[in-house]
Write a protein that holds these residues in place. Structure first.
Motif, PDB file in Angstrom:
ATOM      1  N   LYS A  31      10.012   3.826  -2.152  1.00  0.00           N
ATOM      2  CA  LYS A  31       9.459   4.334  -3.220  1.00  0.00           C
ATOM      3  C   LYS A  31       9.887   5.056  -3.793  1.00  0.00           C
ATOM      4  O   LYS A  31      10.411   5.724  -5.298  1.00  0.00           O
ATOM      5  CB  LYS A  31       8.145   5.309  -2.394  1.00  0.00           C
ATOM      6  N   LEU A  32      10.994   5.815  -2.998  1.00  0.00           N
ATOM      7  CA  LEU A  32      11.957   7.067  -3.584  1.00  0.00           C
ATOM      8  C   LEU A  32      12.787   6.815  -4.645  1.00  0.00           C
ATOM      9  O   LEU A  32      13.607   6.868  -5.481  1.00  0.00           O
ATOM     10  CB  LEU A  32      12.455   7.305  -2.413  1.00  0.00           C
TER      11      LEU A  32
ATOM     12  N   ASN B 197       0.689  -1.061   0.522  1.00  0.00           N
ATOM     13  CA  ASN B 197      -0.121  -0.500   0.446  1.00  0.00           C
ATOM     14  C   ASN B 197       0.884   1.629   0.108  1.00  0.00           C
ATOM     15  O   ASN B 197       0.852   2.189  -0.532  1.00  0.00           O
ATOM     16  CB  ASN B 197      -0.806  -0.494   1.504  1.00  0.00           C
ATOM     17  N   CYS B 198       1.732   0.834   0.719  1.00  0.00           N
ATOM     18  CA  CYS B 198       3.007   2.245   1.165  1.00  0.00           C
ATOM     19  C   CYS B 198       3.978   2.784  -0.025  1.00  0.00           C
ATOM     20  O   CYS B 198       4.201   3.600  -0.416  1.00  0.00           O
ATOM     21  CB  CYS B 198       3.889   2.179   2.034  1.00  0.00           C
ATOM     22  N   LEU B 199       3.912   1.281  -0.730  1.00  0.00           N
ATOM     23  CA  LEU B 199       4.899   1.483  -2.267  1.00  0.00           C
ATOM     24  C   LEU B 199       3.858   2.611  -3.212  1.00  0.00           C
ATOM     25  O   LEU B 199       3.691   2.600  -4.357  1.00  0.00           O
ATOM     26  CB  LEU B 199       4.866   0.438  -3.086  1.00  0.00           C
ATOM     27  N   GLY B 200       1.956   1.950  -3.179  1.00  0.00           N
ATOM     28  CA  GLY B 200       1.360   2.763  -4.078  1.00  0.00           C
ATOM     29  C   GLY B 200       1.518   1.641  -5.809  1.00  0.00           C
ATOM     30  O   GLY B 200       0.953   2.017  -6.357  1.00  0.00           O
TER      31      GLY B 200
ATOM     32  N   ASP C 238      11.113  -0.205   5.019  1.00  0.00           N
ATOM     33  CA  ASP C 238      11.270   1.412   4.598  1.00  0.00           C
ATOM     34  C   ASP C 238      10.681   1.048   3.292  1.00  0.00           C
ATOM     35  O   ASP C 238      11.025   1.643   2.124  1.00  0.00           O
ATOM     36  CB  ASP C 238      12.464   1.572   5.211  1.00  0.00           C
TER      37      ASP C 238
ATOM     38  N   PHE D  11       8.719   3.272   2.345  1.00  0.00           N
ATOM     39  CA  PHE D  11       8.578   4.977   2.054  1.00  0.00           C
ATOM     40  C   PHE D  11       9.855   5.040   0.842  1.00  0.00           C
ATOM     41  O   PHE D  11      10.698   5.585   0.578  1.00  0.00           O
ATOM     42  CB  PHE D  11       8.695   5.847   3.047  1.00  0.00           C
TER      43      PHE D  11
ATOM     44  N   VAL E  32      -4.917   1.669  -6.322  1.00  0.00           N
ATOM     45  CA  VAL E  32      -4.212   3.168  -6.761  1.00  0.00           C
ATOM     46  C   VAL E  32      -3.898   2.659  -7.907  1.00  0.00           C
ATOM     47  O   VAL E  32      -3.329   1.358  -8.842  1.00  0.00           O
ATOM     48  CB  VAL E  32      -2.885   2.578  -5.519  1.00  0.00           C
TER      49      VAL E  32
END
Lengths: 827, 228
Positions: free
Chosen positions: A263-264, A172-175, A258, A260, A448
């Motif tokens: 994702k970056l 979910n946090c990676l989209g 992590d 986040f 998403v």
């Protein structure tokens, strides 16, 4: 930095103290393997080198027990124009059209998920996503295939919620939308849950990235998270040893994720690829920096000089072997031309990601690693990456197999009366393996990126790749490990057949396969036999279906003490849809549509969900597989999707026709009336798990077109009945003692939906009413499909006659239909 | 053509989807970057869903300090329409453009489902397209969507008609008074937890109800231009 305090073991030390005793056994290396390392190096290995060899030669990294079997995937693979990269790469790459390719793979993260369910599962998702990223692709979806011990076992209360939250938390946090997968319970997974994660990415056909560290003088750049002590020994100690009572003490070996940062990292990598700034790329996964450095150098035939103290650390006190073995997540390795280094570092800075040059590519053919000026590693990289040990381990059919196969479920007492059949239907629908998965899947973001066309509980996940043309992919992950336990060769074929069928029923063309092979200890000849049989089954099946295995993963040592899990070859099939608007969803959606069963039903109850739920029985031989039939279904469904001849389709698998009816009714809330064929015992019609069957609903009005399409594909079919109004009951009309029975939707829903919330916590403040559509399949498009239908049908045939309810067009259904009419008259 | 800006923070996830929804509705889309305070002449702004800055500290707590947010906060106080979806709603609360806060779902799980809402207020830049009392179906997906505020604030919100949408047929996260969306007093700033941008295409969404938010703001902007 006080090197003395660290007592770093240098190459110089190794040369001067050749006889020093080293803990190679504790690191999982055998005597002869250790001797070979000494032979390769001409001296004893340093502490860092020993750590590197132990990791790279572990089962997990070297595939030393599986290699000799996995070769079949290449040898038996049919020639495929679509395959741009295959086995041996981070993930297989399949060309979709002249511009677009996709890459996909499924991988296990079983052992870490038992030790620390949340992080184990989360980093499983993170790891497979980086594999996809390393091929040059933008990851666009994930799926998960999960297996747990008995649903009511106390430890499942610990493991399942953590695993599900971990898969969701990271994805979910990676989209990345989670579009499907499996949840299965069996006591054989009690001490050894399976967490298999799949990801798929999309890339331009000419955008494939290489892992080779080419070009002496080029810079080696490490990008992403700082390196910490997490995951040290994860590969050699965790993944390659059987669980025992000490496993709770291995918590520090599990990596912490992590999302986040990942994702970056994804966005940075994609910018680097687009700007063509890099020569080579490799993700850091199992075996961390060790694997990335040696594989990239070995595949290019080059060498590297690395300054290990340049690696950004979370803890300054980390020793060289710890830095090399760390499995800290969210890291990638790049090979960059010196002139482009600034641009690479600039992009990293834009996204706020750490990027550090840590060394250079050389032409020495050796990976030399220094730590504050002292050489701690000097090895030929190929000896780690490619020349690991290979074993042809002994195979022996499990001693209990003959007795197990003789103990057939077909001889178990089975119910005959209508009230018993109804009771069985409800009991199965409520059983942990067949009940509603919403408790799990609602924890995953399926929306998403805005391209999800179908997601769980549909047979396949379907994702659009191109908004202009509607081009898309379909994916399914499947395995019935009970079948594989009864016969690993047939069981593996059945897993392949089911995944293939799940993709095919949506109208997609199945094109490629990935697999995740979960087994017990390869040192047990019985397990090794199961493995060899399963690999042979998948390879033979793929050969017959004409689609290649493009990559996958092997997970051994899934056992607790001497008891191995059921052989669990999870198979993922990728399909292509030229236009996702034509996809065929599951679930009855239009009153009056005719229900048809494609395929044939035999008396096949061994290994079935009924045998387990009703009798706690596992024995006999699994259902037969007929790949020609599966291909016929696929061909039929593709044409049906193009022409709109089929409105909904649902594959028959666990729980048989009964479960397919339950799910198809509850999906959109329309009832159905079904008349079971007279020439088959009603119980068998409902609960047999014969392969090669699909329940479809067909709009009234295109009988001839439909019949000729069936005939063209030589597909047997039986009319079962019709779709009724919204809210109507499910009525099943049998014959003889079976009579007829009616189940209301509230009965069905209560049975189907209550189980997981009851076991794992309702988690609900004002209880939500069931919202109909769980996934995006809507009326507007169905209407479009019908329009297409009519044009095509008229072109194809003489004026299309109404496919009137009760009008038979296949032999077996005729008496059944009569039966229905009579019974209706009675009632 | 009206310009709608969609902000990308590090960790934004539904930014592309918000841009698609605005485009489908007929707006010109301008992508805005968190570190760039320039709004590039946009007429309205969408703060999209996701996990800006990893949701570290508190959801939206760091994004609130992004350079672009200072400009947006000023513009919002000046009447520019701003829509915060999910993480965007959280950011608007952290930035004090909206009262209250979004906390962990009561049941402690992330939850994704198709959710019915009842539209309660049409006098905002983003909801004038809807009838009051209309029920719409759009996806909800969040881990921290439980709206909380002190009783007085809640009563004020009720009294001022600032509660724009409520969850009906089940509350997915335990939100106080079933609140799904609120507006500021002026009605130009809207925070909504469910995702209208995921209900704009029949192929991928549970309905087309999400389009109403975007066509509302386009009408609002057109009316404003006509009046000027």
């Amino acid at each position: 930095m006080n090197l003395e305090a660290m007592s770093v073991d240098t190459v110089k030390d190794a040369e001067s103290t050749p006889e020093e005793l080293q803990p190679y056994l504790e690191l999982g290396l055998k005597d002869d393997e250790y001797q070979r390392i000494k032979q390769i190096l001409g001296r004893r290995p340093t502490q860092s080198e020993l750590a590197m060899y132990s990791i790279m030669w572990s089962e997990h990294c070297s595939y030393k027990s599986s290699k000799v079997h996995l070769r079949q995937f290449g040898e038996k693979a049919p020639p495929s124009d679509r395959m741009l990269a295959g086995i041996g790469e981070n993930a297989g790459v399949i060309q979709i059209n002249e511009k677009i390719a996709v890459t996909f793979k499924v991988e296990s993260h079983n052992h870490p998920s038992f030790v620390e369910p949340y992080q184990g599962a989360a980093t499983g998702v993170g790891g497979i996503v980086r594999d996809i990223l390393a091929m040059g692709a933008r990851p666009i979806l994930v799926m998960d295939s999960l297996r747990f011990g008995a649903a009511d076992h106390p430890d499942t209360q610990r493991v399942l919620p953590g695993v599900v939250a971990g898969v969701g938390g990271y994805g979910n946090c990676l989209g990345l939308p989670n579009v499907g997968g499996e949840v299965f319970f069996d006591e054989c997974y009690q001490g050894n849950p399976l967490v298999n994660a799949l990801s798929l990415g999309v890339l331009p056909v000419d955008g494939l990235q290489r892992k080779e560290a080419d070009g002496p003088g080029n810079i080696v750049v490490l990008m992403g998270a700082k390196t910490g002590r997490d995951g040290i020994g994860g590969v050699s100690v965790l993944a390659s040893a059987t669980f025992d009572d000490e496993s709770q003490q291995r918590r520090p070996s599990v990596q912490v994720g992590d999302p986040f940062t990942e994702k970056l990292l994804i966005e940075s990598c994609l910018e680097l690829y687009a700007a063509k700034l890099i020569v080579g790329v490799q993700d850091l996964g199992g075996a961390g920096l060790t694997c990335a450095l040696t594989e990239t150098a070995a595949s290019a035939g080059t060498g590297m000089d690395i300054q290990l103290e340049k690696v950004h650390l979370r803890e300054a006190s980390m020793e060289p072997h710890e830095i090399l073995a760390s499995e800290s997540q969210e890291r990638m390795l790049f090979v960059v031309e010196p002139a482009k280094l600034d641009a690479v570092l600039g992009i990293a800075q834009l996204w706020g990601v750490i990027a550090t040059p840590i060394g250079v590519v050389t032409d020495t053919g050796r990976v030399r690693i220094t730590f504050h000026g002292e050489t701690v590693v000097d090895v030929p990289p190929g000896s780690l990456a490619d020349d690991g040990p290979v074993y042809a381990r002994p195979l022996r059919e499990p001693a209990d197999l003959i007795l197990l196969q003789a103990d057939r479920a077909e001889t178990l007492p089975r119910p005959h009366h209508d009230f018993q059949l109804k009771d069985t239907m409800l009991k199965l629908a409520a059983s942990p393996n067949l009940c509603d998965r919403s408790w799990v899947t609602e924890q995953y973001d399926r929306y998403v990126l805005g391209n999800t066309v179908l997601a769980q509980p549909e047979d396949s996940g379907i994702v659009r790749l191109d908004e202009e043309t509607g081009l898309g992919v379909a994916l399914s992950l499947d395995c019935n490990s009970r079948f594989a336990r009864l016969d690993p060769y047939e069981g593996a074929k059945l897993a392949l057949a089911e995944a293939y069928r799940n993709v095919a029923v949506t109208g997609a063309e199945p094109v490629a396969v990935t697999d995740c092979l979960n087994f017990g200890s390869p040192e047990d000849p019985a397990v090794m036999w199961q493995f060899a049989e399963a690999v042979r089954g998948i390879a033979d099946g793929c050969q017959e279906l004409g689609i290649p295995v493009t990559g996958g993963n092997v997970s051994f040592y899934n056992q607790t003490g001497a008891v191995a899990i059921h052989p669990t070859p999870v198979v993922g099939v990728l399909g292509v849809l030229e236009n996702v608007a034509q996809r065929i969803p599951m679930g009855f959606s239009h009153t009056g549509d005719v229900l048809v069963l494609l395929g044939e039903t035999s008396l096949e109850l061994s290994g079935s969900e009924w045998a387990w739920v009703a009798h706690q029985h596992l024995g006999g031989r699994p259902p037969k597989v007929d790949f020609a039939r599966e291909q016929a279904i696929a061909g039929f469904m593709q044409r049906a999707a193009e022409t709109g001849l089929v409105r909904s389709a649902h594959d028959l698998s666990d729980g048989g026709l009964a479960q397919a009816l339950v799910e198809s009714v509850l999906r959109k809330g329309l009832g159905a009336t079904v008349t079971l064929p007279v020439d088959i015992e009603p119980f068998v019609s409902l609960f047999s798990e014969s392969a090669g069957r699909v329940l479809i609903s067909v709009p009234v009005g295109h009988r001839q077109a439909f019949e000729s399409l069936l005939a063209e594909h030589e597909l047997p079919a039986t009319i079962l009945g019709q779709v009724d109004d919204e809210g109507a009951d499910l009525t099943v009309i049998g014959h003889g003692e079976a009579g007829r029975f009616t189940v209301s939707q509230s009965e069905l829903r209560e049975a189907f939906s209550g189980t997981l919330p009851r076991m794992f916590g309702a988690g609900e403040s004002g209880a939500a009413e069931a919202v109909t559509a769980g996934s995006p399949a809507e009326t507007v498009l169905v209407v479009e499909t019908v329009e297409i239908t009519e044009t095509v049908a008229v072109e194809a045939e003489a004026p299309a006659a109404l496919l009137a309810e009760g009008e038979p067009f296949a032999e077996p259904s005729e008496p059944a239909q009569t039966d229905e009419t009579e019974r209706r008259a009675e009632s | 053509m009206s310009k709608i800006g969609v902000v990308t923070f590090p960790g934004s996830l539904d930014d592309g989807d918000a841009a698609r929804a605005a485009r489908i509705s007929g707006a010109e889309v301008v992508r805005l970057w968190h570190a760039d305070p320039d709004l590039h002449g946009v007429d309205a702004v969408v703060l999209p869903g996701g996990f800006s800055y990893g949701d570290y500290l508190r959801c939206g707590a760091i994004a609130r300090f992004a350079p672009v947010m200072e400009t947006i906060a000023d513009a919002a106080r000046g009447g520019m329409p701003v829509l915060g979806i999910c993480n965007g709603f959280q950011i608007l609360c952290e930035a004090h453009l909206l009262p209250g806060a979004l906390t962990r779902n009561q049941h402690l799980h992330f939850r994704n489902r198709d959710q019915w809402l009842r539209m309660e207020n049409s006098s905002t830049a983003w909801t004038n397209h809807f009838a009051e009392g209309q029920e719409i179906l759009i996806p909800v997906k969040n881990g921290e969507g439980c709206y909380v505020a002190d009783e007085r604030t809640l009563d004020e919100l009720e009294a001022n008609g600032q509660i724009v949408a409520r969850y009906v047929r089940g509350n997915p996260n335990g939100s106080t008074r079933d609140i799904a969306a609120i507006r500021n007093e002026a009605g130009n700033v809207l925070g909504i937890m469910p995702h209208p941008e995921h209900a704009v295409e029949a192929l991928t969404g549970p309905s087309l109800d999400g389009l109403g938010f975007f066509s509302s703001v386009l009408k609002h902007l057109a009316d404003a231009k006509a009046a000027a």
